[in-house]
Design a protein around this motif. Structure first.
Motif, mmCIF file in Angstrom:
data_model
loop_
_atom_site.group_PDB
_atom_site.id
_atom_site.type_symbol
_atom_site.label_atom_id
_atom_site.label_comp_id
_atom_site.label_asym_id
_atom_site.label_seq_id
_atom_site.Cartn_x
_atom_site.Cartn_y
_atom_site.Cartn_z
ATOM 1 N N ILE A 63 0.808 -1.226 0.000
ATOM 2 C CA ILE A 63 0.000 0.000 0.000
ATOM 3 C C ILE A 63 0.834 1.267 0.000
ATOM 4 O O ILE A 63 0.416 2.285 -0.549
ATOM 5 C CB ILE A 63 -1.005 0.010 1.176
ATOM 6 C CG1 ILE A 63 -0.319 -0.334 2.497
ATOM 7 C CG2 ILE A 63 -2.155 -0.907 0.916
ATOM 8 C CD1 ILE A 63 -1.255 -0.353 3.675
ATOM 9 N N THR A 64 2.036 1.237 0.590
ATOM 10 C CA THR A 64 2.850 2.459 0.579
ATOM 11 C C THR A 64 3.419 2.741 -0.808
ATOM 12 O O THR A 64 3.869 3.858 -1.070
ATOM 13 C CB THR A 64 4.017 2.374 1.585
ATOM 14 O OG1 THR A 64 4.940 1.367 1.166
ATOM 15 C CG2 THR A 64 3.514 2.077 2.988
ATOM 16 N N GLN A 104 1.579 2.301 -3.566
ATOM 17 C CA GLN A 104 0.446 2.628 -4.439
ATOM 18 C C GLN A 104 -0.022 4.047 -4.112
ATOM 19 O O GLN A 104 -0.663 4.275 -3.089
ATOM 20 C CB GLN A 104 -0.710 1.640 -4.224
ATOM 21 C CG GLN A 104 -0.334 0.177 -4.278
ATOM 22 C CD GLN A 104 -0.043 -0.332 -5.684
ATOM 23 O OE1 GLN A 104 0.394 -1.455 -5.882
ATOM 24 N NE2 GLN A 104 -0.291 0.498 -6.688
ATOM 25 N N PHE A 130 -3.628 5.309 -2.412
ATOM 26 C CA PHE A 130 -4.067 5.262 -1.022
ATOM 27 C C PHE A 130 -3.761 6.549 -0.256
ATOM 28 O O PHE A 130 -4.328 6.785 0.807
ATOM 29 C CB PHE A 130 -3.456 4.050 -0.326
ATOM 30 C CG PHE A 130 -4.001 2.745 -0.828
ATOM 31 C CD1 PHE A 130 -5.303 2.370 -0.543
ATOM 32 C CD2 PHE A 130 -3.234 1.923 -1.638
ATOM 33 C CE1 PHE A 130 -5.834 1.186 -1.030
ATOM 34 C CE2 PHE A 130 -3.751 0.731 -2.126
ATOM 35 C CZ PHE A 130 -5.057 0.366 -1.830
ATOM 36 N N LEU A 158 0.877 5.532 6.159
ATOM 37 C CA LEU A 158 1.339 5.047 4.863
ATOM 38 C C LEU A 158 2.854 5.214 4.704
ATOM 39 O O LEU A 158 3.358 5.570 3.648
ATOM 40 C CB LEU A 158 0.598 5.772 3.735
ATOM 41 C CG LEU A 158 -0.855 5.334 3.539
ATOM 42 C CD1 LEU A 158 -1.606 6.356 2.693
ATOM 43 C CD2 LEU A 158 -0.922 3.956 2.891
ATOM 44 N N THR A 164 -2.384 -6.035 7.762
ATOM 45 C CA THR A 164 -2.703 -4.979 6.812
ATOM 46 C C THR A 164 -4.209 -4.749 6.718
ATOM 47 O O THR A 164 -5.016 -5.609 7.077
ATOM 48 C CB THR A 164 -2.164 -5.322 5.414
ATOM 49 O OG1 THR A 164 -2.707 -6.584 4.998
ATOM 50 C CG2 THR A 164 -0.650 -5.411 5.430
ATOM 51 N N PRO A 205 -10.859 2.632 1.801
ATOM 52 C CA PRO A 205 -10.282 1.310 1.513
ATOM 53 C C PRO A 205 -10.308 0.345 2.696
ATOM 54 O O PRO A 205 -10.460 -0.842 2.499
ATOM 55 C CB PRO A 205 -8.844 1.648 1.130
ATOM 56 C CG PRO A 205 -8.521 2.848 1.968
ATOM 57 C CD PRO A 205 -9.803 3.634 2.091
ATOM 58 N N PRO A 232 -3.641 2.593 7.806
ATOM 59 C CA PRO A 232 -2.355 1.991 7.425
ATOM 60 C C PRO A 232 -1.148 2.756 7.955
ATOM 61 O O PRO A 232 -0.954 3.931 7.654
ATOM 62 C CB PRO A 232 -2.392 2.021 5.892
ATOM 63 C CG PRO A 232 -3.324 3.142 5.556
ATOM 64 C CD PRO A 232 -4.344 3.186 6.655
ATOM 65 N N ASP A 283 3.529 -0.992 5.220
ATOM 66 C CA ASP A 283 3.111 -2.151 4.421
ATOM 67 C C ASP A 283 2.757 -3.378 5.250
ATOM 68 O O ASP A 283 2.216 -4.342 4.710
ATOM 69 C CB ASP A 283 4.207 -2.524 3.417
ATOM 70 C CG ASP A 283 4.292 -1.531 2.270
ATOM 71 O OD1 ASP A 283 3.240 -1.027 1.855
ATOM 72 O OD2 ASP A 283 5.423 -1.264 1.810
ATOM 73 N N SER A 314 -1.093 -1.826 10.848
ATOM 74 C CA SER A 314 -2.247 -0.928 10.846
ATOM 75 C C SER A 314 -2.502 -0.437 12.262
ATOM 76 O O SER A 314 -2.165 -1.111 13.238
ATOM 77 C CB SER A 314 -3.506 -1.661 10.354
ATOM 78 O OG SER A 314 -3.322 -2.201 9.062
ATOM 79 N N LEU A 326 -10.620 -2.374 -5.700
ATOM 80 C CA LEU A 326 -9.404 -1.583 -5.515
ATOM 81 C C LEU A 326 -8.513 -1.637 -6.750
ATOM 82 O O LEU A 326 -7.928 -0.623 -7.155
ATOM 83 C CB LEU A 326 -8.645 -2.070 -4.280
ATOM 84 C CG LEU A 326 -9.331 -1.823 -2.931
ATOM 85 C CD1 LEU A 326 -8.528 -2.473 -1.803
ATOM 86 C CD2 LEU A 326 -9.525 -0.340 -2.655
ATOM 87 N N GLU A 343 -0.265 -2.734 -9.970
ATOM 88 C CA GLU A 343 -0.148 -3.356 -8.652
ATOM 89 C C GLU A 343 1.313 -3.654 -8.346
ATOM 90 O O GLU A 343 2.016 -4.287 -9.147
ATOM 91 C CB GLU A 343 -0.972 -4.645 -8.601
ATOM 92 C CG GLU A 343 -0.918 -5.339 -7.244
ATOM 93 C CD GLU A 343 -1.675 -6.659 -7.234
ATOM 94 O OE1 GLU A 343 -1.715 -7.285 -6.156
ATOM 95 O OE2 GLU A 343 -2.202 -7.074 -8.284
#
Length: 355
Positions: free
Chosen positions: A3-4, A6, A9, A33, A150, A229, A252, A255, A258, A325, A336
């Motif tokens: 996620i970090t 992408q 987010f 993030l 996550t 998300p 988040p 990666d 959470s 997503l 991705e």
């Protein structure tokens, strides 16, 4: 998916910190993030967020102090306003206009939390929760703590009604009758809604007291909403009319981790069931989930071509989340990003990032 890695987010709102932690008048650090940010109170009901990094020598602004709603760096005393603009340099008091600025973030206050969006153009809006402030409902804040799981793993778990009988066998799970009933999925603008009936065992006396049901076997009607998300609201409707609505955000940190932000709404009173008893019940249940989830691979594959994981019928909500997503990322021109170890294991060639 990492996620970090992408950018998408960064354009979502997340509950980052309970307001009461900032009301004492001290700046607080948070990692969102993978980015270090600092938060502080700038006035009645108003809060600020920006990079936790002085633009002079990169000192942590969270190690400074507040002065007239401004944050003062503890290294050389440079002061910043809530927009991130440096407004004071004690070493150059004659300066008329200081050109230095730290990146600030959007903030909102809702449900007792300061919400932050790292970018100036949010994709989503902060969800409206129908129980909040509704007659007959009370709000109970439960958890604010990090966990090594996550957001997508947590969300899929909350919408996986088939895990209940096994993961929660120590509290209310029914392994003998573990198949959910009447499961219906509806995609919405904000995410999806899952409706279903879940068979449970109320064998634990403490849980019987909290759910106000002394019967051994019962069925809970669940209406769970996913807000993209990584936020959910699961309204549990008991046969006796009790409503126990769980709201959880997996904000988040990076990666692999959470921040678990959870609160509940109930249509009863403190005299009937204490807040402490509600929290104790949900603590035990949440601990059962976390014990399993912290052992899962944090790199969740979104693309259906990635064959790392097998699936079954009750995985439909989680697979719908992944598709949603991925579609959103692709619409923004993003690919991705995966860890090399997972790519190498299955010989998949897509965008890579450092593990």
């Amino acid at each position: 998916m990492l996620i970090t890695q992408q950018p998408m987010f960064r354009h979502f709102w997340y509950p980052v910190m309970p307001t009461h932690l900032l009301d004492a008048g001290h700046p607080k650090a948070f990692r969102l993030l993978g980015e270090d940010i600092v938060l502080w109170k700038v006035g009645e009901g108003r809060y600020a967020s920006m990079e936790d990094r002085c633009c002079h020598r990169t000192a942590k602004l969270s190690m400074g102090w507040l002065e007239n709603d401004r944050i003062v760096c503890g290294y050389h005393g440079w002061a910043y306003d809530c927009t991130g603009q440096c407004v004071s340099m004690p070493q150059s008091p004659e300066a008329q206009k200081i050109p230095y600025k730290v990146k600030s973030h959007l903030t909102e206050v809702r449900y007792g939390y300061v919400w932050v969006c790292l970018e100036p153009d949010p994709i989503n809006t902060i969800p409206v929760l129908e129980e909040d402030g509704a007659p007959g409902f009370r709000l109970i804040h439960e958890f604010y703590e990090p966990c090594r799981a996550t957001g997508l793993r947590l969300m899929e778990n909350f919408f996986d009604f088939s895990h209940t009988g096994f993961v929660h066998k120590g509290t209310f799970g029914n392994m003998v009758d573990a198949k959910p009933r009447k499961t219906e999925i509806e995609e919405t603008e904000h995410g999806l809604v899952l409706r279903g009936d879940v068979p449970v065992l109320n064998a634990d006396e403490h849980i019987q007291r909290v759910v106000r049901d002394s019967g051994l076997e019962s069925v809970r009607h669940m209406v769970s909403q996913w807000y993209m998300p990584f936020m959910r609201k699961s309204q549990i409707n008991y046969p006796n009319g009790l409503i126990h609505s769980l709201v959880t955000s997996a904000t988040p940190i990076d990666d692999e981790r959470s921040m678990l932000c959870q609160w509940i709404y109930r249509n009863d009173t403190e005299a009937e069931v204490s807040a402490a008893d509600c929290i104790e019940m949900d603590r035990r249940i949440t601990n059962e989930d976390i014990l399993i989830l912290e052992g899962l691979d944090p790199d969740v594959p979104l693309a259906p071509a990635h064959a790392e994981e097998a699936h079954m019928y009750t995985d439909r909500p989680g697979l719908a989340m992944r598709r949603r997503l991925l579609k959103m990322m692709e619409a923004r021109g993003e690919k991705e990003v995966r860890t090399p170890r997972n790519l190498a294991r299955f010989g998949i060639r897509v965008e890579t990032a450092s593990a």
